[in-house]
Write an enzyme that holds these catalytic residues in place. Structure first.
Site, PDB file in Angstrom:
ATOM      1  N   GLU A 119       0.845  -1.196   0.000  1.00  0.00           N
ATOM      2  CA  GLU A 119       0.000   0.000   0.000  1.00  0.00           C
ATOM      3  C   GLU A 119       0.885   1.253   0.000  1.00  0.00           C
ATOM      4  OE1 GLU A 119      -3.721   1.958   2.527  1.00  0.00           O
ATOM      5  OE2 GLU A 119      -2.253   0.711   3.583  1.00  0.00           O
ATOM      6  N   LYS A 193      -9.823   2.195  -2.415  1.00  0.00           N
ATOM      7  CA  LYS A 193     -10.039   1.749  -1.029  1.00  0.00           C
ATOM      8  C   LYS A 193     -11.437   2.140  -0.561  1.00  0.00           C
ATOM      9  CE  LYS A 193      -7.498   1.867   3.388  1.00  0.00           C
ATOM     10  NZ  LYS A 193      -6.278   2.437   4.004  1.00  0.00           N
ATOM     11  N   CYS A 234      -5.678  -2.614   2.723  1.00  0.00           N
ATOM     12  CA  CYS A 234      -5.425  -2.386   4.150  1.00  0.00           C
ATOM     13  C   CYS A 234      -6.693  -2.496   5.005  1.00  0.00           C
ATOM     14  CB  CYS A 234      -4.721  -1.040   4.335  1.00  0.00           C
ATOM     15  SG  CYS A 234      -3.855  -0.902   5.929  1.00  0.00           S
TER      16      CYS A 234
END
Length: 361
Positions: A119, A193, A234
């Protein structure tokens, strides 16, 4: 292989036939776990075990997914090597890009057919840095040197690249975005995300991604030369519904580039990977930046590959490393026969609802 952009008019859910479009994601909104009762049923104040509602309910496991799960397709290779490139990240963007290039070449030289990056690998992880390092991915070329490099290498090395994530600029918005490239260098998918990292643990860590970043709206699953891959970034790994959607859409592998920190990393990083793999009986691969103790945000590291029984197959510590490990999809089928949870769900008691798929039937 191709990635597919799906709209209600282009997807036949009853036959699960996918059609190609110019979009790069599968356009389905996030689903939720809800009781498998209609709104009219929910208006009743109480439901008794012997009520007509419960008597009519079926325990058929297919009812636990609405619509029913898409069968997992036969993957092109049953075995292949994955490379996880745990990279150090500096304020020098050109250095970060060159360094990632070298690591990808190294992984490919060791036999990796799929390479996963961390990331935010081209920029420091901070709200101040995101606007400065952001790239216009759709404009390509000079507007996005990071993804131009990934496209070039995937084509030259004939590998699939799940390109970690970088800050993306789109109009007046910023996103935390992962790009997937096929062996011809084509951009197959872009995952923005979905769940932003807004946390406050007093005395430990406070980080509010939403100060600068906009949340993505679309789960991303993509067909590649090494199988069907579900993508999260994440914090996305904390939400089991997203992984369950990917499993219901026939994923072979879940990839999560991530940068857990020195507080949440030791507590939950491995735990969550093993949980998502065990819940869905799938491979889970993660890739973190290497730990830089002098940076404003210190990553935990420990990039890992987990098998479909929740077993850690390969991992590393916090320093820079390239992990080469084997994925064997035949193990997934074996594990699902050993422990047949996919046929033991209680569709009469609970349900995973994928709303757009359901509404498009």
């Amino acid at each position: 292989m191709k990635a597919f952009g799906i709209s209600p008019s282009l997807l036949s859910f009853k036959s699960f036939t996918f059609h190609h479009s110019s979009s790069s994601n599968l356009f389905f909104p996030l689903s939720f776990i809800i009781p498998s009762l209609s709104p009219s049923h929910l208006r009743h104040r109480s439901i008794h075990r012997h009520s007509p509602i419960m008597a009519a309910a079926s325990s058929n496991s297919e009812r636990a997914r609405a619509p029913p799960a898409i069968p997992m397709p036969s993957p092109p290779p049953s075995k292949f090597k994955i490379g996880l490139c745990q990279l150090s990240v500096t304020p020098d963007k050109d250095r970060n890009i060159a360094h990632a290039r070298t690591a990808i070449q190294d992984a490919a030289s060791k036999g990796a057919q799929l390479v996963l990056l961390p990331e935010i690998w081209n920029s420091p992880y901070s709200n101040d840095s995101f606007p400065v390092y952001a790239e216009d991915i759709d404009a390509g070329a000079d507007a996005s040197p990071s993804t131009a490099m990934l496209s070039e290498l995937s084509r030259l090395l004939k590998i699939t690249i799940v390109g970690g994530s970088i800050p993306e600029r789109s109009g007046d918005r910023l996103y935390n975005t992962c790009c997937v490239f096929d062996t011809d260098g084509k951009l197959l998918a872009k995952h923005r995300k979905i769940h932003l990292f807004d946390i406050d643990i007093p005395g430990e860590i406070t980080f509010i991604e939403s100060k600068t970043l906009t949340a993505g709206e679309t789960p991303t699953i993509v067909d590649t030369e090494v199988g069907r891959i579900g993508i999260g970034i994440c914090y996305d790994i904390r939400f089991p519904e997203l992984a369950m959607i990917y499993a219901a859409r026939g994923a072979h592998l879940l990839c999560y580039p991530g940068a857990f920190n020195m507080t949440t990393g030791p507590l939950h990083w491995e735990l969550l990977q093993r949980a998502r793999a065990t819940d869905n009986q799938l491979y889970v691969a993660t890739c973190s930046p290497a730990r830089e103790t002098g940076s404003g945000y210190v990553a935990w590291g420990h990039s890992t590959l987990v098998g479909p029984f929740g077993e850690v197959l390969a991992t590393t510590e916090h320093e820079e490393a390239i992990i080469i490990a084997e994925i064997d999809y035949s193990i997934t089928e074996q594990r699902r026969k050993n422990l047949p949870i996919t046929t033991q769900r209680r569709g009469d008691l609970y349900q995973l609802v994928d709303f757009q798929r359901l509404n498009s039937q």
